[in-house]
Scaffold this active site. Structure first.
Site, PDB file in Angstrom:
ATOM      1  N   ASP A 139       0.838  -1.191   0.000  1.00 44.11           N
ATOM      2  CA  ASP A 139       0.000   0.000   0.000  1.00 44.11           C
ATOM      3  C   ASP A 139       0.886   1.259   0.000  1.00 44.11           C
ATOM      4  O   ASP A 139       1.707   1.440  -0.876  1.00 44.11           O
ATOM      5  CB  ASP A 139      -0.962  -0.074   1.194  1.00 44.11           C
ATOM      6  CG  ASP A 139      -2.043   0.992   1.181  1.00 44.11           C
ATOM      7  OD1 ASP A 139      -3.063   0.795   0.497  1.00 44.11           O
ATOM      8  OD2 ASP A 139      -1.872   2.018   1.857  1.00 44.11           O
ATOM      9  N   HIS A 160      -7.232  -6.876   0.457  1.00 42.97           N
ATOM     10  CA  HIS A 160      -6.107  -5.960   0.318  1.00 42.97           C
ATOM     11  C   HIS A 160      -4.934  -6.286   1.240  1.00 42.97           C
ATOM     12  O   HIS A 160      -3.773  -6.097   0.875  1.00 42.97           O
ATOM     13  CB  HIS A 160      -6.601  -4.540   0.603  1.00 42.97           C
ATOM     14  CG  HIS A 160      -5.573  -3.471   0.442  1.00 42.97           C
ATOM     15  ND1 HIS A 160      -4.739  -3.375  -0.653  1.00 42.97           N
ATOM     16  CD2 HIS A 160      -5.244  -2.415   1.252  1.00 42.97           C
ATOM     17  CE1 HIS A 160      -3.950  -2.315  -0.531  1.00 42.97           C
ATOM     18  NE2 HIS A 160      -4.241  -1.735   0.623  1.00 42.97           N
TER      19      HIS A 160
END
Length: 302
Positions: A110, A282
């Site tokens: 991320d 994610h």
């Protein structure tokens, strides 16, 4: 720090010109150095399920990025340069140098992956191997949002001028961040996260300076980070290999690997980049640590 999250790791406070940083380090002192950089809205604790295994063959440093966890969270500047990925990359270099490592491998998830690829573009001699977990290039992300205004609404929300998002989040900080954490998982729940890691995330979410820092991170994404990508793309700059791009099939990779491959090879990735997809939401290192670890160990092997 709950002792069971990082067995055998030591705690480090590192003083740098950019402030004080916190890291956990484990593995043989003479093993190849490897820094792990977390994303939003987490801390270095996100690596606790894979860091001990990676430390069998590497000197692993799990770092809290500026503004997150227990690292310094200074006030942002008008141009948002303090939280630009270029500046944060310089700070990663400063931390690693103080720990005795000039060249190192880097795994980023991320926001940490954005710091990682920016550092690798700016200072390619620093990075031995680069693994980018579940992101597209920042410039590609903004192009997608320009085409689809409803995509990734948190990017626009957090990038609003201060103190608009800070005040709104501050009214109920844990629910805001927790809701994001939940909806980005494959299951839509918090079941994948250990109680110890969640406790550390919640500590950060309750600190006004860190709420401000996360907003500055996204303001930098809309300003200097996007501009840096545009400049490098115009100059035809590419990452030096080896590079791994790993995505989750229920997040960035939801449409398969082809769009991911096109976004990266059309911007900064070299032709021999390795692309992998794993079954996960994610948060790949916590939701599917075994699959993530298998891919990383194969990529990081000499």
């Amino acid at each position: 720090m709950p002792a069971d999250l990082f067995p055998g790791f030591t705690s480090h406070w590192i003083e740098t010109p950019g402030g004080r940083f916190f890291a956990r380090a484990g593995g043989p002192a003479d093993a190849p150095p490897l820094v792990l950089l977390h994303g939003f809205p987490q801390t270095h604790a996100c690596w606790h399920r894979i860091a001990p295994s990676l430390a069998r063959n590497h000197r692993v440093i799990c770092l809290d990025l500026k503004g997150y966890g227990w690292s310094a969270a200074p006030k942002g500047d008008a141009a948002h340069e303090a939280y630009s990925k270029r500046q944060m990359g310089r700070e990663v270099v400063a931390v690693m140098e103080r720990l005795g490592h000039v060249r190192f491998g880097l795994v980023g998830h991320d926001r940490g992956a954005r710091v990682g690829y920016r550092l690798a573009l700016d200072e390619p001699g620093r990075i031995e191997r680069l693994a980018l977990l579940d992101i597209l290039p920042t410039i590609s992300q903004w192009q997608k949002m320009d085409r689809e205004p409803e995509a990734y609404p948190h990017w626009r929300f957090l990038a609003q001028p201060a103190p608009i998002p800070e005040q709104e989040i501050g009214q109920a900080p844990i629910p805001y961040y927790e809701d994001l954490l939940r909806i980005w998982t494959g299951s839509g729940t918090l079941d994948a996260f250990s109680p110890g890691a969640l406790d550390l995330y919640r500590q950060s979410w309750n600190v006004p300076e860190r709420i401000h820092a996360s907003c500055e991170d996204y303001r930098a994404g809309a300003g200097p980070d996007r501009a840096a990508d545009e400049a490098d793309l115009a100059e035809g700059r590419r990452l030096a290999g080896p590079v791994l791009v790993l995505v989750a099939d229920r997040f960035v990779g939801r449409d398969g690997l082809d769009p991911v491959r096109q976004a990266w090879t059309g911007t900064f990735a070299p032709e021999d980049t390795t692309f992998e997809i794993v079954p996960s939401g994610h948060f790949v290192a916590e939701e599917n640590p075994q699959a993530t670890l298998t891919v990383l160990e194969r990529f990081l092997a000499p």
